[in-house]
Design an enzyme around this catalytic site. Sequence first.
Site, mmCIF file in Angstrom:
data_model
loop_
_atom_site.group_PDB
_atom_site.id
_atom_site.type_symbol
_atom_site.label_atom_id
_atom_site.label_comp_id
_atom_site.label_asym_id
_atom_site.label_seq_id
_atom_site.Cartn_x
_atom_site.Cartn_y
_atom_site.Cartn_z
ATOM 1 N N GLU A 169 8.740 3.399 9.104
ATOM 2 C CA GLU A 169 8.210 2.616 8.134
ATOM 3 C C GLU A 169 8.754 2.783 6.701
ATOM 4 O O GLU A 169 8.555 1.530 6.014
ATOM 5 C CB GLU A 169 6.704 3.368 8.101
ATOM 6 C CG GLU A 169 6.357 4.465 7.543
ATOM 7 C CD GLU A 169 4.892 4.844 7.214
ATOM 8 O OE1 GLU A 169 4.231 4.043 6.483
ATOM 9 O OE2 GLU A 169 4.141 5.676 7.989
ATOM 10 N N SER A 220 -3.265 4.061 3.248
ATOM 11 C CA SER A 220 -4.555 5.105 3.400
ATOM 12 C C SER A 220 -4.450 6.252 2.694
ATOM 13 O O SER A 220 -5.190 6.696 1.915
ATOM 14 C CB SER A 220 -4.450 5.277 4.829
ATOM 15 O OG SER A 220 -4.511 4.205 5.698
ATOM 16 N N SER A 223 2.697 7.720 -0.386
ATOM 17 C CA SER A 223 3.729 8.515 -0.291
ATOM 18 C C SER A 223 4.540 7.942 -1.632
ATOM 19 O O SER A 223 4.690 6.977 -2.133
ATOM 20 C CB SER A 223 4.642 7.951 1.053
ATOM 21 O OG SER A 223 4.320 8.570 2.269
ATOM 22 N N ARG A 235 11.979 10.839 0.611
ATOM 23 C CA ARG A 235 10.378 10.932 0.494
ATOM 24 C C ARG A 235 10.392 12.205 -0.347
ATOM 25 O O ARG A 235 10.443 13.413 0.338
ATOM 26 C CB ARG A 235 9.869 11.030 1.846
ATOM 27 C CG ARG A 235 8.153 11.044 1.475
ATOM 28 C CD ARG A 235 7.559 10.951 2.895
ATOM 29 N NE ARG A 235 5.903 10.883 2.721
ATOM 30 C CZ ARG A 235 5.069 11.926 2.277
ATOM 31 N NH1 ARG A 235 5.769 13.124 2.193
ATOM 32 N NH2 ARG A 235 3.874 11.920 1.998
HETATM 33 N N1 LIG Z 1 -9.296 -5.774 3.529
HETATM 34 C C1 LIG Z 1 -9.394 -4.393 3.457
HETATM 35 N N2 LIG Z 1 -9.630 -3.532 4.363
HETATM 36 C C2 LIG Z 1 -9.538 -2.150 4.073
HETATM 37 N N3 LIG Z 1 -8.916 -1.533 3.194
HETATM 38 C C3 LIG Z 1 -8.384 -2.530 2.404
HETATM 39 C C4 LIG Z 1 -8.366 -3.963 2.483
HETATM 40 N N4 LIG Z 1 -7.886 -4.371 1.427
HETATM 41 C C5 LIG Z 1 -7.341 -3.461 0.771
HETATM 42 N N5 LIG Z 1 -7.428 -2.208 1.194
HETATM 43 C C6 LIG Z 1 -7.047 -1.027 0.643
HETATM 44 O O1 LIG Z 1 -5.783 -0.975 1.304
HETATM 45 C C7 LIG Z 1 -5.487 0.593 1.876
HETATM 46 C C8 LIG Z 1 -4.596 0.386 3.153
HETATM 47 O O2 LIG Z 1 -3.223 0.064 2.363
HETATM 48 P P1 LIG Z 1 -2.103 -0.304 3.139
HETATM 49 O O3 LIG Z 1 -0.930 -0.357 2.426
HETATM 50 O O4 LIG Z 1 -2.278 -1.427 4.243
HETATM 51 O O5 LIG Z 1 -2.159 1.122 4.201
HETATM 52 P P2 LIG Z 1 -1.886 1.402 5.572
HETATM 53 O O6 LIG Z 1 -0.649 1.200 5.963
HETATM 54 O O7 LIG Z 1 -2.179 2.945 5.566
HETATM 55 O O8 LIG Z 1 -2.954 0.804 6.532
HETATM 56 C C9 LIG Z 1 -7.004 1.034 2.212
HETATM 57 O O9 LIG Z 1 -7.077 2.200 2.276
HETATM 58 C C10 LIG Z 1 -7.980 0.338 1.183
HETATM 59 O O10 LIG Z 1 -7.952 1.067 0.041
HETATM 60 C C1 LIG Z 2 1.185 9.687 6.674
HETATM 61 C C2 LIG Z 2 1.476 8.464 5.682
HETATM 62 C C3 LIG Z 2 2.999 8.454 5.563
HETATM 63 C C4 LIG Z 2 1.128 7.202 6.748
HETATM 64 O O1 LIG Z 2 1.112 6.009 5.790
HETATM 65 P P1 LIG Z 2 -0.256 4.963 5.459
HETATM 66 O O2 LIG Z 2 -0.418 4.394 6.759
HETATM 67 O O3 LIG Z 2 -1.083 6.040 4.741
HETATM 68 O O4 LIG Z 2 0.508 4.122 4.649
HETATM 69 C C5 LIG Z 2 0.701 8.606 4.294
HETATM 70 O O5 LIG Z 2 -0.593 8.560 4.653
HETATM 71 C C6 LIG Z 2 1.072 9.699 3.585
HETATM 72 O O6 LIG Z 2 2.245 9.765 3.085
HETATM 73 N N1 LIG Z 2 -0.032 10.681 3.408
HETATM 74 C C7 LIG Z 2 0.123 11.833 2.406
HETATM 75 C C8 LIG Z 2 0.420 13.109 3.141
HETATM 76 C C9 LIG Z 2 0.746 14.211 1.934
HETATM 77 O O7 LIG Z 2 1.781 14.044 1.691
HETATM 78 O O8 LIG Z 2 0.106 14.879 1.685
#
Ligand SMILES: Nc1ncnc2c1ncn2[C@@H]1O[C@H](COP(=O)(O)OP(=O)(O)O)[C@@H](O)[C@H]1O
Ligand SMILES: CC(C)(COP(=O)(O)O)[C@@H](O)C(=O)NCCC(=O)O
Length: 404
Positions: A169, A220, A223, A235
């Site tokens: 990623e 979520s 990083s 990282r």
């Molecule tokens: N439509 C949506 N639904 C859910 N989360 C959203 C939405 N738009 C923005 N977000 C925000 O974006 C975050 C997810 O970001 P994203 O970069 O897509 O991460 P991930 O790869 O972890 O899914 C969610 O935790 C929330 O804070």
């Molecule tokens: C595990 C992850 C790389 C996953 O990426 P994400 O789906 O949140 O964009 C990210 O959630 C992360 O880096 N979490 C923080 C873990 C920590 O350093 O405490």
Amino acid sequence: MAPHSCKLYLSDIIATMAEDNRKVSMEVNGVSENGFTDAPSMPWFGMDIGGSLCKLVYFEPKDITKDEADSEVETLRNIRRYLTKNSAYGKTGHRDTHLQMDDVYIRGRRGTLHFIRFPSSEMVNFLALAKSKGMANLVTTVCATGGGAFKFEEDFRREVNMKLEKFDEFDSLLKGLQFADAQNPSECYYWANPTDDACCSKVKYDFSNPYPFLIVNIGSGVSVLAVYSATDYKRISGTSLGGGTFLGLCCLLTGCNTFEEAIQLAAEGDNTRVDKLVRDIYGGDYERFGLPGDLVASSFSGFSFGQMNSREKRSKVSRQDLARATLVTITNNIGSIARMCAIQEKIDRVVFMGNFLRVNPIAMKLLAYAMNYWSKGTMKALFLEHEGYFGAIGCLLQFHEAKR
Ligand SMILES: Nc1ncnc2c1ncn2[C@@H]1O[C@H](COP(=O)(O)OP(=O)(O)O)[C@@H](O)[C@H]1O
Ligand SMILES: CC(C)(COP(=O)(O)O)[C@@H](O)C(=O)NCCC(=O)O
């Protein structure tokens, strides 16, 4: 094709991809039916399956020759039309039409990139539907990144006999960022006068000479990457208090159900009715250490109405105030971590990205202000138009770079 549920729609896409791939397996000497050599068969997707959202980037070819159009399989044409003529797919799929990138070149083809997202939690249902449509008898490969590329790999194989070509990623993120910045002269920007609503504005930033810089990816979780060249990065940190935390806490505290609702509530709220400020403790600034009176001293500690452990005082706090305090708490914490990482790495440009920043000017302006204020103007917070899509873009590009 009439609009129908997102799950059905997605399984249709996969079924079409599989059917198309089957046809391409009948190609001779790597020359595809459209006359272009070497390129993987259409449709071209990049998929980033994150902890909250699945991001899908679709390449729509715009240089289709008459021969190609004449011999194009109908399902492929239907997919293209369906994806490009609609902007909502069922209840949960959305195309971010404002982000569309025209006139991009990939593998010698000219086309348009479309940006689509849906909740990752839909993935299992999508696979079950795909199976019910007979996918298990078809074989194809899809390129994917994000945690879901690992988590769902076996499900893809078992349920629909599809192989996931997996890419890391952060490699994908970086590739996608470089591509988007090269394609779009307005990709990178900063906020001027972030605390002044009347004169605050987005200003284009020339990111053509970017190294070194820090990436703070707020998905979520969060990083932090230190980037020294196009291929050299590490990282360096992260926190579990990210975009998922904001949405989760906000839903728990206010009863809201969507990210958009949470942001709207926050826009109408006042965190100072929930947080304890320096002036609530000092009666003004804490001058000796340069802590201004309006700085949050203690998040959710409460003061202007009293302490939060008083039921009566709590009842005076609105849902909007709680949403705003949640947003400010999460954002300030990320800003602090970003600043410490930047100091440690001796880097002064910090690029914030990830879908937490989607429709979220409050967080962006707060980050812009905090980075500038606490670094005494030596650090700059930068932002990107395609905030959450770089992983999916990079994944698509890497698929095309990989030897096949
Ligand atoms: N439509 C949506 N639904 C859910 N989360 C959203 C939405 N738009 C923005 N977000 C925000 O974006 C975050 C997810 O970001 P994203 O970069 O897509 O991460 P991930 O790869 O972890 O899914 C969610 O935790 C929330 O804070
Ligand atoms: C595990 C992850 C790389 C996953 O990426 P994400 O789906 O949140 O964009 C990210 O959630 C992360 O880096 N979490 C923080 C873990 C920590 O350093 O405490």
